[in-house]
Design a protein around this motif. Structure first.
Motif, mmCIF file in Angstrom:
data_model
loop_
_atom_site.group_PDB
_atom_site.id
_atom_site.type_symbol
_atom_site.label_atom_id
_atom_site.label_comp_id
_atom_site.label_asym_id
_atom_site.label_seq_id
_atom_site.Cartn_x
_atom_site.Cartn_y
_atom_site.Cartn_z
ATOM 1 N N LYS A 114 0.815 -1.204 0.000
ATOM 2 C CA LYS A 114 0.000 0.000 0.000
ATOM 3 C C LYS A 114 0.846 1.250 0.000
ATOM 4 C CE LYS A 114 -3.935 -2.204 0.196
ATOM 5 N NZ LYS A 114 -4.884 -2.150 -0.925
ATOM 6 N N THR A 115 2.079 1.078 0.395
ATOM 7 C CA THR A 115 2.944 2.267 0.443
ATOM 8 C C THR A 115 3.475 2.627 -0.920
ATOM 9 O OG1 THR A 115 4.930 0.960 0.884
ATOM 10 C CG2 THR A 115 3.609 1.677 2.797
ATOM 11 N N SER A 116 3.322 1.766 -1.875
ATOM 12 C CA SER A 116 3.878 1.992 -3.219
ATOM 13 C C SER A 116 2.762 2.423 -4.165
ATOM 14 C CB SER A 116 4.513 0.707 -3.745
ATOM 15 O OG SER A 116 5.007 0.916 -5.059
ATOM 16 N N PRO A 117 2.944 3.487 -4.980
ATOM 17 C CA PRO A 117 1.914 3.909 -5.940
ATOM 18 C C PRO A 117 1.799 2.920 -7.096
ATOM 19 C CG PRO A 117 3.901 5.194 -6.277
ATOM 20 C CD PRO A 117 4.152 4.369 -5.051
ATOM 21 N N VAL A 118 0.577 2.851 -7.698
ATOM 22 C CA VAL A 118 0.294 1.939 -8.824
ATOM 23 C C VAL A 118 -0.122 2.771 -10.038
ATOM 24 C CG1 VAL A 118 -1.077 -0.006 -9.654
ATOM 25 C CG2 VAL A 118 -0.422 0.130 -7.237
ATOM 26 N N SER A 133 -2.035 3.777 -23.608
ATOM 27 C CA SER A 133 -2.148 5.116 -23.045
ATOM 28 C C SER A 133 -0.976 5.412 -22.107
ATOM 29 C CB SER A 133 -3.471 5.236 -22.288
ATOM 30 O OG SER A 133 -3.449 4.407 -21.123
ATOM 31 N N GLU A 134 -0.854 6.671 -21.726
ATOM 32 C CA GLU A 134 0.151 7.042 -20.730
ATOM 33 C C GLU A 134 -0.223 6.435 -19.370
ATOM 34 O OE1 GLU A 134 2.902 8.686 -21.263
ATOM 35 O OE2 GLU A 134 2.495 9.062 -23.407
ATOM 36 N N TYR A 135 0.778 6.117 -18.577
ATOM 37 C CA TYR A 135 0.526 5.554 -17.250
ATOM 38 C C TYR A 135 -0.095 6.617 -16.351
ATOM 39 C CZ TYR A 135 3.009 1.182 -18.075
ATOM 40 O OH TYR A 135 3.390 -0.043 -18.553
ATOM 41 N N SER A 136 -1.104 6.180 -15.629
ATOM 42 C CA SER A 136 -1.748 7.062 -14.662
ATOM 43 C C SER A 136 -2.325 6.211 -13.546
ATOM 44 C CB SER A 136 -2.852 7.882 -15.332
ATOM 45 O OG SER A 136 -3.936 7.044 -15.696
ATOM 46 N N GLU A 137 -2.706 6.901 -12.445
ATOM 47 C CA GLU A 137 -3.261 6.187 -11.310
ATOM 48 C C GLU A 137 -4.770 5.966 -11.461
ATOM 49 O OE1 GLU A 137 -1.601 7.172 -7.309
ATOM 50 O OE2 GLU A 137 -0.819 8.918 -8.409
ATOM 51 N N ASN A 138 -5.338 6.454 -12.542
ATOM 52 C CA ASN A 138 -6.774 6.298 -12.757
ATOM 53 C C ASN A 138 -7.088 4.834 -13.023
ATOM 54 O OD1 ASN A 138 -9.443 6.760 -13.204
ATOM 55 N ND2 ASN A 138 -9.146 7.669 -15.237
ATOM 56 N N ASN A 139 -8.078 4.308 -12.315
ATOM 57 C CA ASN A 139 -8.407 2.882 -12.463
ATOM 58 C C ASN A 139 -9.774 2.672 -13.114
ATOM 59 O OD1 ASN A 139 -9.965 3.780 -10.352
ATOM 60 N ND2 ASN A 139 -9.863 1.823 -9.254
ATOM 61 N N LYS A 156 -2.575 -2.696 -18.189
ATOM 62 C CA LYS A 156 -1.358 -3.182 -17.540
ATOM 63 C C LYS A 156 -1.003 -2.225 -16.403
ATOM 64 C CE LYS A 156 1.759 -0.983 -20.900
ATOM 65 N NZ LYS A 156 2.843 -1.235 -21.877
ATOM 66 N N VAL A 157 -0.294 -2.752 -15.426
ATOM 67 C CA VAL A 157 0.024 -2.004 -14.217
ATOM 68 C C VAL A 157 1.535 -2.008 -14.004
ATOM 69 C CG1 VAL A 157 -0.274 -4.022 -12.708
ATOM 70 C CG2 VAL A 157 -0.533 -1.707 -11.772
ATOM 71 N N MET A 158 2.042 -0.899 -13.473
ATOM 72 C CA MET A 158 3.468 -0.784 -13.153
ATOM 73 C C MET A 158 3.586 -0.024 -11.828
ATOM 74 S SD MET A 158 6.509 1.028 -15.321
ATOM 75 C CE MET A 158 5.777 2.636 -15.096
ATOM 76 N N THR A 159 4.468 -0.494 -10.931
ATOM 77 C CA THR A 159 4.680 0.161 -9.641
ATOM 78 C C THR A 159 6.039 0.842 -9.624
ATOM 79 O OG1 THR A 159 5.705 -1.756 -8.595
ATOM 80 C CG2 THR A 159 3.269 -1.620 -8.538
ATOM 81 N N GLU A 160 6.251 1.666 -8.574
ATOM 82 C CA GLU A 160 7.510 2.374 -8.466
ATOM 83 C C GLU A 160 8.641 1.475 -8.046
ATOM 84 O OE1 GLU A 160 7.023 5.676 -5.894
ATOM 85 O OE2 GLU A 160 5.915 6.848 -7.377
ATOM 86 N N LYS A 161 8.309 0.254 -7.626
ATOM 87 C CA LYS A 161 9.351 -0.670 -7.199
ATOM 88 C C LYS A 161 9.986 -1.393 -8.370
ATOM 89 C CE LYS A 161 7.398 -1.268 -2.609
ATOM 90 N NZ LYS A 161 6.900 -2.198 -1.594
ATOM 91 N N GLY A 162 9.559 -1.031 -9.603
ATOM 92 C CA GLY A 162 10.223 -1.552 -10.795
ATOM 93 C C GLY A 162 9.847 -2.935 -11.184
ATOM 94 N N GLU A 163 8.743 -3.412 -10.708
ATOM 95 C CA GLU A 163 8.313 -4.742 -11.096
ATOM 96 C C GLU A 163 7.882 -4.741 -12.558
ATOM 97 O OE1 GLU A 163 5.584 -4.397 -8.206
ATOM 98 O OE2 GLU A 163 6.588 -5.567 -6.629
#
Length: 396
Positions: A114-118, A133-139, A156-163
């Motif tokens: 939960k501490t990491s943005p998606v 599309s450009e990555y955004s937090e909109n779900n 598709k989803v990408m987190t700040e932890k580089g997964e």
């Protein structure tokens, strides 16, 4: 806002931070951020919903991201949920009527820190393939007025932890409008076939009516032509009859003129003969024997002309042309008749009286009656049979 941690590396005697180490994103009180450090590893942080304890000495637990498309709503007069998935993803097609071709798709991940943005990226593939599309937090994503066809929504989803990005998709079909369905096309085909059949029947009826009209016109023309032809033939026959009547009148007039000429000639010869007889009787002297002989030859010559004149042949020829070979028929049926009998038959056929026939034959009226009696015998007529009617029928 969010909270990031700056850590110290004793070995290098430097500070560093992990870009993926982000806490309480969107939970801090903006412009009134506050925290209390209990010790070097524990912090109490004020948030919108209360206080949070952050332990910096515990490693951050991470797990594999599970991305799912949660819900699909039809957005019309009111939202209608047509797809709901909580735990398992599926590629089963979703069928949407054309009248509800506006929709909203909601998607999210679970089992993540939960501490990491998606960050999400999406695209829609169908008749044409969109770019990601450009990555955004909109779900959520909304689409309106989609045309009929089969679509696949990919996220598709990408987190700040580089997964590595995790991709999920859902396939749905927007049905065509009722007027573009196979049943509508079948109705169109049947309607076109019915119209074509109706037009064909009307054209065929019109063609038959036109042909019938042309046939009737042709028949009328033929009848008019036949009537005109009959009229022309009638006029020709009338003209022929007029010509024949004219010729007949001409022949009759010629016959009458010949008969009158014969009468005048015979009357003249009879007068001359009387005078010659008177001269012959007045001469008694012997010295005038020769004159008396010549006078007798003249009388004989006159008698010969009275009986054997060439005008009789012309009379017979003209009479035959007017009365359809009358003399020829007499010769065929009664070959024993003399020329005098044939001439008498012609005069009787002309309805001449005995007193009119007497000068033509150079005999008396009594002699004509006797000749008529003898002619009846030669023609084998009974007492009740009419000589005139018999001769009239002979040339018909």
């Amino acid at each position: 806002g969010m909270l990031k941690v700056l850590r110290y590396n004793p070995a290098k005697k430097t500070y560093y931070k992990n870009d993926s180490e982000v806490y309480l994103r969107g939970a801090l009180i903006e412009h009134f951020e506050s925290l209390y450090m209990c010790d070097k590893s524990q912090l109490i942080i004020g948030t919108e919903e209360g206080f949070s304890l952050l332990r910096l000495d515990q490693p951050v637990h991470t797990s594999h991201l599970n991305l799912q498309i949660r819900k699909v709503y039809l957005t019309g007069v009111r939202d209608s949920l047509v797809y709901y998935r909580s735990f398992q993803d599926t590629n089963e097609p979703l069928v949407i009527p054309y009248a509800d071709n506006s929709l909203r798709i909601e998607y999210s991940v679970n089992n993540y820190d939960k501490t990491s943005p998606v960050f999400y990226s999406y695209r829609l593939t169908g008749a044409k393939v969109e770019e990601w599309s450009e990555y955004s937090e909109n779900n959520t994503k909304e689409y309106t007025d989609l045309s009929e066809g089969i679509y696949t929504f990919n996220v598709k989803v990408m987190t700040e932890k580089g997964e590595a990005p995790v991709v999920s998709s859902i396939t749905f079909e927007v049905l065509p409008p009722w007027y573009r369905t196979i049943w509508a096309y079948l109705c169109y085909f049947l309607l076109v076939a019915a119209v074509a059949g109706y037009v064909y029947i009307r054209v065929e009826k019109s063609r038959k009516r036109l042909v019938k009209q042309k046939e009737e016109e042709l028949l009328k023309h033929q009848q008019a032509f036949q009537e005109e032809r009959e009229l022309i033939d009638e006029e020709i026959n009338t003209l022929k009859e007029d010509i024949w009547q004219s010729e007949l009148r001409h022949k009759s007039e010629e016959l009458i003129r010949m008969s009158l000429n014969m009468v005048r000639k015979n009357e003249m010869l009879q007068e001359i003969r009387k005078e010659a007889v008177g001269i012959s009787n007045a001469i008694n002297e012997e010295n005038l024997v020769s004159i008396r002989r010549k006078n007798l030859r003249m009388i004989t010559h006159i008698d010969t002309n009275l009986e054997h004149d060439d005008d009789l042949k012309a009379f017979q020829s003209t009479f035959d042309s007017v009365h359809q070979n009358f003399f020829k028929r007499l010769d065929e049926q009664f070959p024993e008749l003399s020329n005098r009998d044939k001439i008498l038959c012609a005069y009787i056929k002309m309805n001449l009286l005995s007193k009119e026939i007497a000068p033509l034959l150079n005999i008396s009226v009594r002699g004509v009656e006797i000749s008529r009696y003898r002619l009846r015998k030669k023609l084998e007529l009974g007492e009740k049979d009419s000589l005139t009617e018999f001769l009239q029928r002979l040339s018909k």
